[in-house]
Write a protein that holds these residues in place. Sequence first.
Motif, PDB file in Angstrom:
ATOM      1  N   HIS B   6       2.117 -35.223  -3.304  1.00 19.28           N
ATOM      2  CA  HIS B   6       2.602 -36.359  -3.261  1.00 19.28           C
ATOM      3  C   HIS B   6       4.125 -36.462  -2.464  1.00 19.28           C
ATOM      4  O   HIS B   6       4.352 -37.372  -1.747  1.00 19.28           O
ATOM      5  N   GLY B   9       3.602 -36.468   0.961  1.00 14.97           N
ATOM      6  CA  GLY B   9       3.065 -37.739   1.387  1.00 14.97           C
ATOM      7  C   GLY B   9       1.612 -37.793   1.611  1.00 14.97           C
ATOM      8  O   GLY B   9       1.016 -38.857   2.291  1.00 14.97           O
ATOM      9  N   ILE B  10       1.000 -36.778   1.271  1.00 14.27           N
ATOM     10  CA  ILE B  10      -0.529 -36.647   1.541  1.00 14.27           C
ATOM     11  C   ILE B  10      -1.262 -37.582   0.503  1.00 14.27           C
ATOM     12  O   ILE B  10      -1.178 -37.409  -0.558  1.00 14.27           O
ATOM     13  N   ASP B  11      -1.984 -38.503   1.097  1.00 14.96           N
ATOM     14  CA  ASP B  11      -2.702 -39.305   0.064  1.00 14.96           C
ATOM     15  C   ASP B  11      -4.305 -39.356   0.788  1.00 14.96           C
ATOM     16  O   ASP B  11      -4.502 -39.547   1.927  1.00 14.96           O
ATOM     17  N   LYS B  13      -6.545 -41.685   0.822  1.00 13.80           N
ATOM     18  CA  LYS B  13      -6.767 -42.784   1.634  1.00 13.80           C
ATOM     19  C   LYS B  13      -6.271 -42.753   2.929  1.00 13.80           C
ATOM     20  O   LYS B  13      -6.728 -43.139   4.087  1.00 13.80           O
ATOM     21  N   LEU B  14      -5.016 -42.290   2.918  1.00 17.14           N
ATOM     22  CA  LEU B  14      -4.251 -42.305   4.595  1.00 17.14           C
ATOM     23  C   LEU B  14      -5.015 -41.268   5.248  1.00 17.14           C
ATOM     24  O   LEU B  14      -5.288 -41.553   6.534  1.00 17.14           O
ATOM     25  N   LEU B  15      -5.389 -40.207   4.339  1.00 18.50           N
ATOM     26  CA  LEU B  15      -6.287 -39.048   5.182  1.00 18.50           C
ATOM     27  C   LEU B  15      -7.439 -39.638   5.982  1.00 18.50           C
ATOM     28  O   LEU B  15      -7.617 -39.360   6.938  1.00 18.50           O
TER      29      LEU B  15
END
Lengths: 248, 168
Positions: B6, B9-11, B13-15
């Motif tokens: 978190h 910023g790893i998410d 959905k974004l990945l």
Amino acid sequence: MHEISIKAEEIFYLGTFAVTNSLLLAIITVLLFLIVAVWMRGRILMIPGKLQSIFELLIESGLDVMDSVLGSRKLSERHLPLIGTIFLFIMISNWLGLLPIVGSVGIETMDHGYHTFTPLFRAPAADLNFTVVIAMISVVAIQVLGVTAMGFFKHFSKYFTLKNPILTFVGLLEFVGEFVKIVSFSFRLFGNVFAGEVLLIIIGFLVPYILPLPFLFLEVFVGFIQAFIFAMLTLVFVAMAVRTDAAH
Amino acid sequence: MSDLLHQLGIDWKLLASQGVNFLILLVALTYLVWRPLLNVMKDRRIKIEEGLKVTDEAEERLRSIDKLKEEKSVEADREALRVVTEAEARGNEKKGEIIENAEKMTDALLKSAQEQADRQAKAEEDRIMRYARELVTQVVSKYTDLDPSKIDEKLVTKALAQLKKERV
């Protein structure tokens, strides 16, 4: 000077999905590529024009580099789409991240009495989501190409073998190494581009005129070299996976 | 771990969206740029190789044609020489025949002319002899006052024979 954040900033929402500034620039990069690709598609001729000649020259140079690693023009041509796309996507998105509109154009909001500036665009590689996913795709592609070239059992026998305890241990280390590759690939690219972005923000803040120029040129070079390193590492690992003599 | 992700910023959905982004680009560039360009380059290389091969073949054929031409030329020269020699031989043969025929014809003509001349000379002689006989008969009749019909025919003939003999 706006706040420096490791995380990409959220710009707007599509339902519950938050679109970040790095994702926005990545999408714009892809759209630019698609426009150029569609424009080029109808203009690829047997007798090339000036632009096609330049593209072909670049592709030939790229294929020569790939030949030196893969050892065969046929293999180079087969893997050019993956390696070439990784290289171009990373390089162009890095360069687009250096444009004046990136970082300076944004949305200003009031948050608890403070002015908050959110840039509209951010270099995609300055967001770990971008670098991690490309690293994951790269590592998965290496495994898939290895399996395609050598077969499932032969390919995975280099990770899981019971021939002797040393090989078993080395194999397990190599298996863990595949996951480490994702971390190594993604953090190298992210670190370089993010550091470059921070450097440019700080230099631009301290001395806004003339002094940022050498650093901008440096970042243009870094953008190219990081894309090249990422593509070359993928190429080397693909070569190790698809060439039976280099596999062990 | 999730806190670290978190913070970075790893998410997921974004990945996923970045992944889809890249895959769309990979597929599009593969089918719109890489493959068409590689195919065109490959086709051009094949055409150039074929062109060079055809050029080599054409040069080889040209060389063999030149060689064949030379051989044919030598053969034609030889044939021409043979024809000329043969024609010369046949000409000579024909010439001999023609000369022989001409000689034969000349001989025959000469012989015929000789015969004709002889006949004419004989006829002339006979005419002269008749004239001479007549003349002798008239002369004798004038100087002897004899009837020309009574003059001895034998004597005149003898005289003429003597005359002829003396003339010869």
